[in-house]
Design a protein around this motif. Structure first.
Motif, mmCIF file in Angstrom:
data_model
loop_
_atom_site.group_PDB
_atom_site.id
_atom_site.type_symbol
_atom_site.label_atom_id
_atom_site.label_comp_id
_atom_site.label_asym_id
_atom_site.label_seq_id
_atom_site.Cartn_x
_atom_site.Cartn_y
_atom_site.Cartn_z
ATOM 1 N N HIS A 165 7.814 24.316 43.551
ATOM 2 C CA HIS A 165 8.872 24.218 42.547
ATOM 3 C C HIS A 165 8.536 25.085 41.341
ATOM 4 O O HIS A 165 9.361 25.877 40.871
ATOM 5 N N GLU A 166 7.325 24.951 40.824
ATOM 6 C CA GLU A 166 6.944 25.716 39.640
ATOM 7 C C GLU A 166 6.770 27.197 39.945
ATOM 8 O O GLU A 166 7.095 28.062 39.124
ATOM 9 N N LEU A 167 6.277 27.518 41.133
ATOM 10 C CA LEU A 167 6.160 28.926 41.506
ATOM 11 C C LEU A 167 7.540 29.560 41.646
ATOM 12 O O LEU A 167 7.718 30.748 41.344
ATOM 13 N N PRO A 209 0.834 21.716 26.479
ATOM 14 C CA PRO A 209 1.470 20.508 27.008
ATOM 15 C C PRO A 209 1.119 20.308 28.477
ATOM 16 O O PRO A 209 1.225 21.246 29.264
ATOM 17 N N ARG A 210 0.667 19.136 28.811
ATOM 18 C CA ARG A 210 0.280 18.834 30.187
ATOM 19 C C ARG A 210 1.524 18.624 31.042
ATOM 20 O O ARG A 210 2.637 18.496 30.540
ATOM 21 N N GLY A 211 1.325 18.587 32.330
ATOM 22 C CA GLY A 211 2.447 18.387 33.241
ATOM 23 C C GLY A 211 2.615 19.564 34.181
ATOM 24 O O GLY A 211 1.709 20.373 34.378
ATOM 25 N N CYS A 212 3.806 19.635 34.804
ATOM 26 C CA CYS A 212 4.135 20.714 35.732
ATOM 27 C C CYS A 212 5.131 21.628 35.016
ATOM 28 O O CYS A 212 6.248 21.196 34.733
ATOM 29 N N TRP A 213 4.743 22.854 34.727
ATOM 30 C CA TRP A 213 5.687 23.749 34.058
ATOM 31 C C TRP A 213 5.322 25.208 34.270
ATOM 32 O O TRP A 213 4.215 25.536 34.655
ATOM 33 N N SER A 214 6.303 26.073 34.014
ATOM 34 C CA SER A 214 6.121 27.499 34.220
ATOM 35 C C SER A 214 7.087 28.273 33.340
ATOM 36 O O SER A 214 8.138 27.764 32.943
ATOM 37 N N GLY A 236 12.618 20.311 30.757
ATOM 38 C CA GLY A 236 11.442 19.572 31.173
ATOM 39 C C GLY A 236 10.270 20.408 31.588
ATOM 40 O O GLY A 236 9.157 20.183 31.154
ATOM 41 N N ASP A 237 10.493 21.423 32.433
ATOM 42 C CA ASP A 237 9.334 22.119 33.005
ATOM 43 C C ASP A 237 9.405 23.632 32.929
ATOM 44 O O ASP A 237 8.728 24.325 33.668
ATOM 45 N N MET A 238 10.225 24.173 32.001
ATOM 46 C CA MET A 238 10.339 25.621 31.897
ATOM 47 C C MET A 238 10.063 26.090 30.480
ATOM 48 O O MET A 238 10.533 25.496 29.509
#
Length: 263
Positions: free
Chosen positions: A142-144, A105-110, A24-26
């Motif tokens: 979370h993302e950091l 891609p938008r959203g929260c990711w890293s 999802g976010d990585m």
């Protein structure tokens, strides 16, 4: 947004699940794919650790002042609770985090760990649908933490002792997001943490809000997963990962901070 075959509308999809990235976010490179767990195996990929625990960062001017404050709160919290030091980018350091409201891609990711060069951390700002990644500093933390090298808690090799994964409720194309790693890739000696800021919520990647994808075992009735603050376990894992517990005075200092400030 992804076209998910479920009864959730775009506005109801958690921003950590929208990019369609790994879990999802990585964002992962191929060489890391087989080494994800709760943390990167630094003996296999020592270059992914931020050197001397120093993380230069730059925040996009596109953020509203209030959103910049939320991001800075997350950074200051991590600086206080660990020996890791986020410092404003001086324009010269080769490797740094660029915190930016990416549109696609938008959203929260890293990315996970130090990737090299200008490294994106995407934090989608609030819009008409809700706060997205910046309602509180928890999402940013979370993302950091991903950027520092920490993966999701429920990917632990021992997770089946503590949670049940309901595959029948998971949107089929996202079942791999609930894979776990083998004991060979274990990196931490800390107990399973239901309260972790890195744990999925009970309906992540669900076909419906009424169908949980994760439920607890061990007579644990509290909510799992949160995006408010570091848990005690999150705090200790980060400090352990970056050697903050390697000598007695620092160990005492950060154990006290984690126990006092961790939820």
């Amino acid at each position: 947004m992804l076209n998910m075959t479920s009864d959730l509308t775009d506005s109801e999809i958690d921003p950590e699940m929208s990019p369609g990235l790994f879990q999802g976010d990585m964002a992962l490179t191929n060489d890391l794919y087989n080494y994800w767990r709760v943390g990167i195996k630094w003996d296999a990929f020592p270059e992914k650790l931020w050197k001397n625990g120093i993380v230069p960062y730059s925040i996009s001017p596109l953020y509203e002042p209030s959103d910049q404050v939320t991001i800075l709160k997350a950074i200051k919290t991590l600086n206080f609770m660990t020996c890791i030091k986020f410092v404003p980018w001086n324009g010269k350091s080769k490797d740094y985090l660029l915190i930016w409201p990416i549109k696609y891609p938008r959203g929260c990711w890293s990315f996970v760990g130090r990737f090299g060069g200008s490294q994106i951390v995407s934090l989608q700002p609030p819009d008409k649908n809700g706060p997205n990644c910046l309602g509180t500093e928890g999402r940013a933390m979370h993302e950091l933490m991903h950027a520092l090298g920490v993966f999701h808690e429920q990917s632990r090799w021992d997770r089946d002792k503590f949670v049940k994964i309901h595959e029948e409720n998971i949107i089929p194309r996202f079942r791999s997001n609930f894979d776990k790693q083998s004991l060979d890739n274990t990196t931490y000696g800390f107990e399973y943490d239901y309260d972790s800021i890195m744990h999925y919520g009970k309906t992540f990647f669900s076909k419906s809000k009424s169908k949980p994808t994760i439920t607890t075992k061990m007579n644990h009735s509290k909510k799992i997963g949160q995006r408010k603050a570091l848990s005690k376990g999150d705090c200790l894992k980060l400090n352990d990962l970056y050697g903050c517990l390697d000598n007695v005075p620092m160990k005492r200092k950060y154990y006290n901070i984690c126990n006092f400030m961790g939820i």
